[in-house]
Design a protein around this motif. Structure first.
Motif, PDB file in Angstrom:
ATOM      1  N   LYS A   1       0.817  -1.201   0.160  1.00 26.49           N
ATOM      2  CA  LYS A   1       0.048   0.047  -0.087  1.00 26.49           C
ATOM      3  C   LYS A   1       0.684   1.193   0.051  1.00 26.49           C
ATOM      4  N   GLU A   2       1.915   1.301   0.612  1.00 22.20           N
ATOM      5  CA  GLU A   2       2.733   2.485   0.664  1.00 22.20           C
ATOM      6  C   GLU A   2       3.433   2.691  -0.690  1.00 22.20           C
TER       7      GLU A   2
ATOM      8  N   LYS B   1       0.868   4.317  -2.862  1.00 19.57           N
ATOM      9  CA  LYS B   1       0.720   5.627  -2.276  1.00 19.57           C
ATOM     10  C   LYS B   1       1.542   6.587  -2.855  1.00 19.57           C
TER      11      LYS B   1
ATOM     12  N   GLU C   1       1.073   9.731  -4.888  1.00 22.43           N
ATOM     13  CA  GLU C   1       1.720  11.300  -4.484  1.00 22.43           C
ATOM     14  C   GLU C   1       2.441  11.824  -5.807  1.00 22.43           C
TER      15      GLU C   1
END
Length: 345
Positions: free
Chosen positions: A117-118, A121, A125
């Protein structure tokens, strides 16, 4: 007293742990997984399947250029994918976001790989950074943008210009029922006759939207106050004129140039074309798309003061959906409770 305590559980008495499964059991479980995946694919709308296939094709081309495996979806490769789509292919931000989601789904479904998930993300971003820089540089907007909402007053003009022949009867029913359902193109194309049921107490129609991008939903469609824009009457006229009877066939059908209604249904693309053509026929100076009846219903319902939860039940959104918020903001931006400037100056 110790003699009355239960004996310790034997190894044979407890459930097997995954590491203890034998080859035969693993094969049976794998078969169940495969059947579950197939069932999910069969229920997934056709346009979603095509989108995922397109997203994976783009990802494949990207990986080939970098000479990396298709399964190498790390933070660095995902950010490089965003850069590739934004800089090299000049894709719209919404398209890039969707392609990230499509790649994620395919990796999980076909390769058993769940993206971190990071990592995703970080990729999103980066996409926001590109959008911000483009806005600061006053670059032209990419993509088609949001579909213009079809307001009720415009909808009245459009259906008034639909002819009284079989083509016009179908188009009028499609526009009005599509608006009432806040329907996507694929949802209208996927409706079967059995999905549209007369309410037993005569209130209107119960429409089961089973082909949906998200979750199936049932929408109660009441009779309209104005017979000219009543979705129930328009639907009943279409059923009668087209002589629809087979519950398993499509609700909206192709029509031959001679005027004969065909057994086959129409495609989502054709639904969009019909809505666009109907707007042009009424000489509305806006290019409506297949999504315009959906955004129009949500916007107009909010203007009429309907509760967002009631709107969400029709559209199929979650009440806190960001997409639904977009519809609400069109109206709420001028409301006393949502605009801090109202009454100040």
């Amino acid at each position: 007293m110790a003699d009355n305590l239960p004996a310790p559980a034997r190894a044979a008495d407890r459930p097997l742990l995954p590491a203890e499964f034998d080859d035969q059991l693993r094969a049976r479980l794998a078969a169940l997984d495969a059947a579950s995946d197939k069932h999910a694919r069969d229920l997934r709308p056709g346009n979603t399947v095509r989108s995922y296939a397109s997203d994976w094709k783009t990802w494949t081309a990207f990986c080939q250029q970098l000479q990396i495996p298709l399964t190498a979806a790390t933070r660095g490769t995902l950010c490089a994918f965003v850069d590739y789509l934004w800089t090299r292919e000049r894709r719209a931000a919404t398209t890039i976001d969707r392609k990230l989601a499509g790649v994620s789904v395919t990796l999980r479904r076909d390769y058993g790989i769940a993206l971190n998930k990071e990592d995703t993300k970080s990729a999103r971003e980066l996409l926001k950074d590109y959008q911000r820089r483009a806005a600061e540089a006053e670059e032209p907007a990419r993509g088609r943008g949001k579909a213009p909402a079809m307001r009720v007053e415009v909808l009245r003009q459009i259906v008034a210009k639909c002819s009284d022949d079989i083509f016009g009867v179908r188009d009028r029913a499609m526009l009005l029922l599509g608006f009432a359902l806040a329907a996507r193109r694929a949802e209208l194309a996927g409706l079967r006759l059995r999905n549209v049921i007369r309410d037993a107490d005569g209130h209107g129609l119960l429409v089961h939207v089973t082909v949906s991008k998200t979750s199936p939903r049932t929408v109660p469609v009441p009779y309209g106050q104005d017979p000219a824009t009543c979705p129930v009457r328009a639907w009943e006229t279409w059923v009668e004129k087209a002589q629809l009877a087979d519950p398993d066939r499509h609700a909206f059908r192709a029509i031959h140039a001679s005027g004969s209604v065909q057994p086959k249904g129409i495609t989502p693309q054709r639904v969009g074309d019909i809505i666009t053509a109907a707007g042009a026929r009424a000489r509305i100076p806006v290019l409506f798309t297949g999504h315009s009846v959906r955004s129009g219903m949500a916007t107009e319902a909010r203007r009429a003061g309907k509760d967002r939860k009631a709107i969400a039940k029709v559209t199929g959104h979650k009440p806190n959906s960001a997409v639904l918020d977009g519809y609400m903001q069109i109206v709420d931006q001028w409301g006393e409770q949502d605009n801090a400037l109202v009454g100040l100056l």
